[in-house]
Design a protein around this motif. Structure first.
Motif, PDB file in Angstrom:
ATOM      1  N   UNK A 108       0.822  -1.218   0.000  1.00 49.66           N
ATOM      2  CA  UNK A 108       0.000   0.000   0.000  1.00 49.66           C
ATOM      3  C   UNK A 108       0.851   1.260   0.000  1.00 49.66           C
ATOM      4  N   UNK A 109       2.132   1.121  -0.330  1.00 49.60           N
ATOM      5  CA  UNK A 109       3.045   2.266  -0.269  1.00 49.60           C
ATOM      6  C   UNK A 109       2.685   3.326  -1.302  1.00 49.60           C
ATOM      7  N   UNK A 110       2.848   4.572  -0.915  1.00 48.88           N
ATOM      8  CA  UNK A 110       2.618   5.703  -1.805  1.00 48.88           C
ATOM      9  C   UNK A 110       3.909   6.033  -2.550  1.00 48.88           C
ATOM     10  N   UNK A 111       3.769   6.666  -3.707  1.00 47.01           N
ATOM     11  CA  UNK A 111       4.963   7.022  -4.478  1.00 47.01           C
ATOM     12  C   UNK A 111       5.828   8.024  -3.725  1.00 47.01           C
ATOM     13  N   UNK A 112       5.222   8.919  -2.968  1.00 44.20           N
ATOM     14  CA  UNK A 112       6.000   9.920  -2.234  1.00 44.20           C
ATOM     15  C   UNK A 112       6.896   9.261  -1.198  1.00 44.20           C
ATOM     16  N   UNK A 113       6.492   8.075  -0.710  1.00 46.79           N
ATOM     17  CA  UNK A 113       7.297   7.380   0.298  1.00 46.79           C
ATOM     18  C   UNK A 113       8.570   6.797  -0.304  1.00 46.79           C
ATOM     19  N   UNK A 114       8.568   6.527  -1.600  1.00 45.12           N
ATOM     20  CA  UNK A 114       9.805   6.113  -2.263  1.00 45.12           C
ATOM     21  C   UNK A 114      10.800   7.275  -2.299  1.00 45.12           C
ATOM     22  N   UNK A 115      10.301   8.474  -2.546  1.00 46.72           N
ATOM     23  CA  UNK A 115      11.167   9.652  -2.519  1.00 46.72           C
ATOM     24  C   UNK A 115      11.749   9.859  -1.119  1.00 46.72           C
ATOM     25  N   UNK A 116      10.952   9.702  -0.108  1.00 42.77           N
ATOM     26  CA  UNK A 116      11.442   9.863   1.267  1.00 42.77           C
ATOM     27  C   UNK A 116      12.545   8.848   1.549  1.00 42.77           C
ATOM     28  N   UNK A 117      12.360   7.611   1.102  1.00 43.82           N
ATOM     29  CA  UNK A 117      13.393   6.578   1.295  1.00 43.82           C
ATOM     30  C   UNK A 117      14.704   6.987   0.632  1.00 43.82           C
TER      31      UNK A 117
END
Length: 574
Positions: free
Chosen positions: A271-280
């Motif tokens: 359920x991960x959001x695309x913005x959370x990939x940027x944060x990672x």
């Protein structure tokens, strides 16, 4: 705010001290041109200070020179030809060998003791006749002269001021202003000179000539050497030493943050959001930057040299972190992954262009800042590069501000309380960061203008550390507000409504759950009819939302069709 701080103070700090040079070994080539000099500056702790006394310094701080001196054959007058009749004359010790090579070591706050009232640094014939100094040496007020003639290659004439009465930061009087004159005996020779340092302070070491060659040739000698400052713990300059441990501690904090983020991310990766990939990505870049800084500074402390690889990796990771961090805040401010599934193509192009331009200019500025060899050209380049970086930062800040204002107004109009609280928390984080930046900036101004330059250099690490801590706190806050959880996809791109103490999702996924729930309650005829009416109204809302949000993902369109078919089948079963 940080860019504004850099712009205000960069000229002051560059003109008086190359603070960006972390190493304490400065390679020089001096050609002996009269009244021209080579210099190096470093902050050195005394052996009485509380810093670690470890290898390679072993608790014995000093300043010195290690290299090779070559005298031009046309300028060299060997000792056997000492007649005192040269145009340069002879000093009180009878040495007329030419040319003289002068070394001057002084603590920055004691520069007032160098030269006479007219500002003349070198001892002239007039001053030597009045017995104030010896011709060819550096003039130091009220200094004592000693001569060392034990070396077969050169004679050393040393003059130093034994006490200034100011006590210094270690409350110790000592020799803080040294002048060493090398009188050559042979045409070329190696030279190694060390001067112990017994007070903590900012020191400068200068190589020049105070007695021009009798032949008046342009380059009477060449000094190819390293000017060295050794601290009790190693070669790293004192004002940069705290960064060694700060980067190590910061790396540990990044590891902790990355582990906690990775656990949540892997748990809810479906359920991960695309913005959370940027944060990672930003967390990873922050860790790599701090770790690279630590190993680079540690290498400098042990060897005294800043390698080209160190310059590259420090510049590379630092630039990437700065650029992607700004892009991350812009994406958050645009509501990417929360308000909209995809950004419009013009917005993507605009953000990409600004980010790439920022990375290129910021990368050049960071490379100049981290370069171990500083020249007037690199210093001027840094000043010129600061202006476009500041302009781009202003563009980022303005974009963030306007985007957040638009989103907040939109959420208030639609009464989206949950998302409104989330973005309001984010705004408070940014405001807190701005306040901290203002406080840091004011503290830097006060320290710069209200204290000595030596004290400013000694405490400059506190300001730099504050910027790093502020950045990390903002990143942690973003991680907390946008942390991965089971409701990510339900929360994304959807309209939220408050009902009692629950936040009910009026999303497509939520409709499916409500439909199943209604079909399970078919024992109640009136309740079933009520649910059918709700579902019909909801289907209309689905069509309305489809017109509101343009979802370009083919899989998302397929899911929407499947949901409608599922709901239609559910109605038939009723």
């Amino acid at each position: 705010m940080k860019s504004l701080s850099q712009f205000l103070f960069v000229i002051i700090f560059i003109l008086f001290l190359n603070r960006n040079v972390e190493s304490s070994i400065f390679p020089i080539i001096n050609n002996g041109v009269f009244d021209q000099y080579s210099s190096a500056t470093s902050f050195v702790y005394s052996n009485k200070s509380s810093v670690p006394h470890t290898s390679p310094g072993d608790g014995k701080p000093y300043a010195g020179m290690n290299g090779y001196i070559t005298i031009n054959s046309e300028a060299f007058i060997p000792p056997s030809d000492n007649s005192g009749s040269g145009s340069g004359g002879s000093n009180s010790n009878g040495y007329s060998n030419e040319p003289y090579i002068n070394f001057l070591l002084y603590r920055m706050n004691e520069v007032k003791y160098i030269g006479d009232v007219s500002g003349t640094v070198c001892c002239t014939l007039e001053l030597s006749k009045s017995k104030q100094c010896e011709y060819g040496t550096v003039f130091i007020q009220n200094s004592n002269y000693t001569t060392d003639d034990t070396n077969k290659n050169y004679t050393l004439i040393m003059n130093h001021k034994t006490s200034t009465g100011d006590g210094g930061s270690d409350n110790t009087d000592g020799s803080h202003v040294y002048g060493i004159t090398v009188v050559p005996k042979v045409q070329s020779f190696p030279i190694y000179i060390t001067i112990p340092i017994d007070q903590t302070g900012l020191y400068s070491l200068i190589v020049t000539t105070c007695k021009p060659a009798a032949t008046n040739i342009e380059s009477p000698f060449t000094v190819d050497a390293d000017l060295i400052f050794m601290n009790p713990y190693g070669y790293l300059t004192g004002d940069k030493y705290p960064f060694l441990y700060f980067n190590l501690i910061l790396s540990a904090f990044y590891v902790g943050l990355f582990i906690m983020w990775a656990i949540l991310f892997l748990k809810f990766k479906d359920t991960a959001l695309r913005i959370q990939y940027w944060i990672s990505l930003v967390i990873l870049l922050g860790f790599l930057e701090s770790l690279t800084n630590y190993f680079t500074l540690s290498s400098i402390n042990k060897t005294g040299h800043f390698s080209n690889a160190g310059v590259f990796f420090v510049t590379f990771f630092g630039t990437l972190k700065s650029g992607f961090a700004r892009s991350l805040v812009v994406l958050v401010s645009l509501g990417y992954g929360v308000m909209v599934p995809r950004l419009p193509k013009p917005t993507i192009i605009k953000l990409s262009v600004i980010t790439v331009v920022y990375l290129l200019i910021k990368g050049a500025q960071n490379y100049v800042y981290n370069s171990p060899t500083q020249t007037n050209g690199t210093q001027i380049s840094f000043i010129y590069l600061t202006l476009p970086v500041s302009v781009l930062d202003t563009v980022f800040y303005w974009w963030i501000l306007t985007s957040l204002t638009e989103i907040m107004n939109n959420l208030q109009t639609k009464n989206q309380t949950a998302k409104l609280l989330m973005f309001r928390s984010f705004i408070w984080v940014l405001l807190g960061s701005a306040v901290c930046s203002f406080v840091i900036l004011m503290a830097e101004i006060i320290v710069t203008w209200a204290t000595s330059y030596e004290y400013s250099a000694q405490t400059s690490w506190i300001v730099e550390v504050s910027w790093g801590v502020s950045y990390f706190v903002v990143l942690v806050s973003i991680c907390w507000i946008w942390k991965p959880n089971a409701n990510n996809q339900k929360f994304a791109y959807s309209e939220l409504a408050d009902q009692d103490d629950d936040i009910r999702l009026e999303s497509i996924d939520g409709l499916s759950h409500r439909g199943h729930k209604s079909s399970n309650n078919n024992n109640n005829n009136s309740g079933t009819r009520h649910d059918i009416i709700d579902n019909e109204n909801t289907i209309e809302s689905i069509d309305g939302q489809a017109n509101t949000f343009t979802i370009q993902d083919e899989y998302e369109d397929q899911d929407l069709n499947d949901e409608k078919v599922e709901i239609a089948d559910m109605f038939k079963n009723l």
